[in-house]
Design a protein around this motif. Sequence first.
Motif, PDB file in Angstrom:
ATOM      1  N   VAL A 103      -4.056  39.167 -42.833  1.00 24.17           N
ATOM      2  CA  VAL A 103      -4.604  39.805 -41.638  1.00 24.17           C
ATOM      3  C   VAL A 103      -5.311  41.116 -41.941  1.00 24.17           C
ATOM      4  O   VAL A 103      -6.113  41.580 -41.133  1.00 24.17           O
ATOM      5  CB  VAL A 103      -3.509  40.038 -40.577  1.00 24.17           C
ATOM      6  CG1 VAL A 103      -2.981  38.719 -40.068  1.00 24.17           C
ATOM      7  CG2 VAL A 103      -2.372  40.907 -41.122  1.00 24.17           C
ATOM      8  N   THR A 128     -11.809  40.729 -41.488  1.00 26.93           N
ATOM      9  CA  THR A 128     -10.691  40.197 -42.260  1.00 26.93           C
ATOM     10  C   THR A 128     -10.720  38.675 -42.079  1.00 26.93           C
ATOM     11  O   THR A 128     -11.545  38.161 -41.316  1.00 26.93           O
ATOM     12  CB  THR A 128      -9.346  40.751 -41.750  1.00 26.93           C
ATOM     13  OG1 THR A 128      -9.035  40.141 -40.490  1.00 26.93           O
ATOM     14  CG2 THR A 128      -9.382  42.268 -41.616  1.00 26.93           C
ATOM     15  N   THR A 130      -8.984  37.008 -40.286  1.00 26.33           N
ATOM     16  CA  THR A 130      -8.560  36.661 -38.930  1.00 26.33           C
ATOM     17  C   THR A 130      -9.258  37.439 -37.817  1.00 26.33           C
ATOM     18  O   THR A 130      -9.166  37.051 -36.661  1.00 26.33           O
ATOM     19  CB  THR A 130      -7.039  36.886 -38.770  1.00 26.33           C
ATOM     20  OG1 THR A 130      -6.737  38.270 -39.000  1.00 26.33           O
ATOM     21  CG2 THR A 130      -6.265  36.014 -39.747  1.00 26.33           C
ATOM     22  N   LYS A 131      -9.959  38.534 -38.143  1.00 29.69           N
ATOM     23  CA  LYS A 131     -10.497  39.394 -37.087  1.00 29.69           C
ATOM     24  C   LYS A 131     -11.779  40.090 -37.516  1.00 29.69           C
ATOM     25  O   LYS A 131     -12.074  40.224 -38.700  1.00 29.69           O
ATOM     26  CB  LYS A 131      -9.483  40.483 -36.709  1.00 29.69           C
ATOM     27  CG  LYS A 131      -8.224  40.001 -36.042  1.00 29.69           C
ATOM     28  CD  LYS A 131      -7.306  41.169 -35.698  1.00 29.69           C
ATOM     29  CE  LYS A 131      -6.033  40.691 -35.035  1.00 29.69           C
ATOM     30  NZ  LYS A 131      -5.137  41.820 -34.688  1.00 29.69           N
ATOM     31  N   GLU A 133     -13.116  43.997 -36.591  1.00 30.43           N
ATOM     32  CA  GLU A 133     -12.544  45.215 -35.999  1.00 30.43           C
ATOM     33  C   GLU A 133     -13.522  46.385 -36.071  1.00 30.43           C
ATOM     34  O   GLU A 133     -14.054  46.699 -37.135  1.00 30.43           O
ATOM     35  CB  GLU A 133     -11.251  45.581 -36.725  1.00 30.43           C
ATOM     36  CG  GLU A 133     -10.176  44.505 -36.631  1.00 30.43           C
ATOM     37  CD  GLU A 133      -8.924  44.898 -37.390  1.00 30.43           C
ATOM     38  OE1 GLU A 133      -8.254  45.866 -36.973  1.00 30.43           O
ATOM     39  OE2 GLU A 133      -8.641  44.251 -38.408  1.00 30.43           O
ATOM     40  N   THR A 143     -12.129  44.453 -30.905  1.00 27.37           N
ATOM     41  CA  THR A 143     -11.477  43.600 -31.892  1.00 27.37           C
ATOM     42  C   THR A 143     -11.562  42.152 -31.427  1.00 27.37           C
ATOM     43  O   THR A 143     -11.155  41.833 -30.317  1.00 27.37           O
ATOM     44  CB  THR A 143      -9.998  43.993 -32.078  1.00 27.37           C
ATOM     45  OG1 THR A 143      -9.923  45.329 -32.570  1.00 27.37           O
ATOM     46  CG2 THR A 143      -9.318  43.057 -33.056  1.00 27.37           C
ATOM     47  N   ALA A 144     -12.126  41.303 -32.279  1.00 31.55           N
ATOM     48  CA  ALA A 144     -12.237  39.881 -31.966  1.00 31.55           C
ATOM     49  C   ALA A 144     -11.258  39.109 -32.827  1.00 31.55           C
ATOM     50  O   ALA A 144     -11.307  39.198 -34.052  1.00 31.55           O
ATOM     51  CB  ALA A 144     -13.658  39.394 -32.237  1.00 31.55           C
ATOM     52  N   ASP A 145     -10.348  38.365 -32.196  1.00 31.05           N
ATOM     53  CA  ASP A 145      -9.449  37.482 -32.929  1.00 31.05           C
ATOM     54  C   ASP A 145     -10.193  36.186 -33.201  1.00 31.05           C
ATOM     55  O   ASP A 145     -10.448  35.399 -32.286  1.00 31.05           O
ATOM     56  CB  ASP A 145      -8.190  37.198 -32.104  1.00 31.05           C
ATOM     57  CG  ASP A 145      -7.317  38.435 -31.969  1.00 31.05           C
ATOM     58  OD1 ASP A 145      -7.052  39.065 -33.001  1.00 31.05           O
ATOM     59  OD2 ASP A 145      -6.935  38.761 -30.840  1.00 31.05           O
ATOM     60  N   ALA A 146     -10.559  35.977 -34.467  1.00 30.28           N
ATOM     61  CA  ALA A 146     -11.393  34.827 -34.814  1.00 30.28           C
ATOM     62  C   ALA A 146     -11.109  34.395 -36.241  1.00 30.28           C
ATOM     63  O   ALA A 146     -11.891  34.657 -37.149  1.00 30.28           O
ATOM     64  CB  ALA A 146     -12.869  35.186 -34.645  1.00 30.28           C
ATOM     65  N   PRO A 147      -9.972  33.736 -36.488  1.00 37.83           N
ATOM     66  CA  PRO A 147      -9.628  33.319 -37.856  1.00 37.83           C
ATOM     67  C   PRO A 147     -10.669  32.369 -38.439  1.00 37.83           C
ATOM     68  O   PRO A 147     -11.196  31.494 -37.746  1.00 37.83           O
ATOM     69  CB  PRO A 147      -8.284  32.604 -37.684  1.00 37.83           C
ATOM     70  CG  PRO A 147      -7.739  33.116 -36.394  1.00 37.83           C
ATOM     71  CD  PRO A 147      -8.929  33.375 -35.525  1.00 37.83           C
TER      72      PRO A 147
END
Length: 203
Positions: A103, A128, A130-131, A133, A143-147
């Motif tokens: 992460v 990263t 997963t994100k 930022e 912050t976008a949660d985007a794995p």
Amino acid sequence: LTDAGKQLFVNSILWAAGTLDEGGDGIDGLIGYWPLDGSAADASGNGADGNVINPDGVWVEDAGRSAYKSGGGSYIELGSLPVIGGDTDFTWSFWVNASASGVNDIVFGNRYGPDGVDFAPREFIKFTPTKFEWHFDGAGQNTADAPFVEGVWAHNLVVKSGSTLTYYRDGAEVATGEVTGGPVNPQPLYLGGQAVDGAAVEN
């Protein structure tokens, strides 16, 4: 991305300030373009060549394309970004095939300042596995949660237009939002890792 079980493949990174020129002249305001076709040389003509850290075995052919592979403590230093204020427009574009774990692993961007420690107040811009930022004044604002899907190449595009920051993957909008500011220091730019107090680390 320093653990042996993690890997990152990246091909074709572009960093620009300004807007796309659709008239055929290329890109107005191009800062750097790294094809990653066997070296970290900048093809923009601006001389922003990257510095490969721990370069052994990081250039590979993957799925029919040349790419940079990060792992085992290898990463690329790409210099520093200009200060990106609240009214600065910019575009990031890159292809990546990355592990969906880690992460805090640096895919592209930075977590610390060029000396390997936090800015005060803390600020950074990073992808990263997963994100995405956007972090300034000690706090994250976009912050976008985007794995990433491991083993799949994906095209990533971040566009900041005025105070609007939008992230696209493979042409589809992932997240958008308004920001009230940005980092006040030039941010170091890294691919696949970053040194902290002189040692390559994951975050």
